[in-house]
Design an enzyme around this catalytic site. Sequence first.
Site, short mmCIF file in Angstrom:
data_model
loop_
_atom_site.label_atom_id
_atom_site.label_comp_id
_atom_site.label_asym_id
_atom_site.label_seq_id
_atom_site.Cartn_x
_atom_site.Cartn_y
_atom_site.Cartn_z
N LYS A 145 61.38 10.65 31.67
CA LYS A 145 60.33 10.32 32.63
C LYS A 145 60.48 11.15 33.90
CE LYS A 145 58.50 6.52 35.42
NZ LYS A 145 58.76 7.18 36.71
N ARG A 146 61.73 11.37 34.31
CA ARG A 146 61.99 12.16 35.52
C ARG A 146 61.44 13.58 35.38
NH1 ARG A 146 68.07 12.06 37.34
NH2 ARG A 146 67.52 9.84 37.47
#
Length: 506
Positions: A263-264
């Site tokens: 997600k980062r």
Amino acid sequence: MVRVRFAPSPTGPLHIGGVRTALFNYLFAKKHGGDFLLRIEDTDQVRYVEGAENYIVEALEWCGLKIDEGVTKGGEFGPYRQSERKELYKQYAMNLITEGKAYFAFDTPEELDQMREKLKAEGSSNQQYGVHTRMEMKNSLSLPGEEVQKRISAGENYIIRIKMPENETIIVSDLIRGEVKFEANILDDKVLFKSDGMPTYHLANIVDDHLMKISHVIRGEEWLPSLPLHKLLYQYLGWENSMPQFAHLPLLLKPNGKGKLSKRDGDKGGFPVFPLQWKDPKTGDISSGYRESGYFNDAFINMMALLGWNPGTEQEIFSMEELIEAFDIKKVGKAGAKFDAEKAKWFNHQYMQTKTDEELTKLYQDILKAKNINFTDRFVSKVVSLIKERANFVADFWEQSHFFFEAPEEYDAKMVKKRWKEDTSGLMKKLSCVLKNIEPFSSENTEKHVKEWLEASNLGMGQVMTAFRLAVVGAGKGPHMFDIIELIGKDETIKRIELAVERIKK
């Protein structure tokens, strides 16, 4: 009969890596005339997230992956939610204990930490609870039988661990990776049943796969280290002859190819890593999704299919039917697949060009109405036909076409400085006079007359047309100029030229 399952845990939103796993299962099942099941593996109650199961179901529906059996469909092998099968698993764990293939363990978390620290201090590279350590711990292998029964009768917390064999090489065949070997001596005695009365993933998924007659287990590479344990469980439970075939998919990698996509990475790169938008029920944080970012579901699926699978041809655009026909699990690679956010946009652009103007108009009208801009579908459809090749998303349409709906309020400063000369205002006035006398005011006819005027006046296209575009559009962008003015009409075109002459002073 081919039967495959997608078995996510409801611990958060479905990552696109999970979507790809579901897709490859679906394609494999449909290619072989089989069934695609959705099972929810919610044995980890601590990590359970409210709303995650509904999110998974909605995501699969948006992706067009229709289940044949599962939590939303039912079927003869249900229930399909592991928490509803809770009583089923303990009997299999107890059978393993009776046959000496598993054992009770009473070690506290502190004792487990001490064991690991001791091994670490001794310089051991293997700090696991297994062949080399279990006889030094508190379990039914190391304790007298009476003490074991006493502890259980007193209600002492215990877990059930598998008993790994000593000095054995476990060999499993994988459809993607071929023959895979594991040395049992360096594997840990994994927990099969927890003190909270719930099975771990390992026991529950083997029992369920067997009882649901799963023929092929297609899952992510992260489960490869669990493969020897799962092979042993089939063997220990007497199901080795009906063990499914395994295929472990390559990881989805970061755009730079270094590490698993997270997600980062999406937050940093400005692209989604979830199929749908997700709102964290605890923090309220919102993560973007492909659907809400304007991706067409068929473009998204096409893009996902080519991450790790190669059809062996130059073809890149596939309908779902074509994907099913072409899919071959043996053409899935072993190496990780790099995610390319720009390629994802490219796929969406390709699919946009296949949509009808009517389909796109309906979507664009929603955007226009939100801006309180009201034009007929007929007008908007003509705009769409002129700009869709320049856009990757319907959300891009406004930036590409706002000048069809409203006159420019300001003009590109760099373009004004470079292109609006001292004589430009005079030329624009002359152009306005030419345009007033053109009938019909069609793209083809206005282009013909303007070019004739330029030629007769000994003027170059660059002297007039760039300033003309600046006056009508406000910048150096947009479709063919004569297509633009046909749509906005003669009166609006002349009005914009006059406004520009008035506003742009040299």
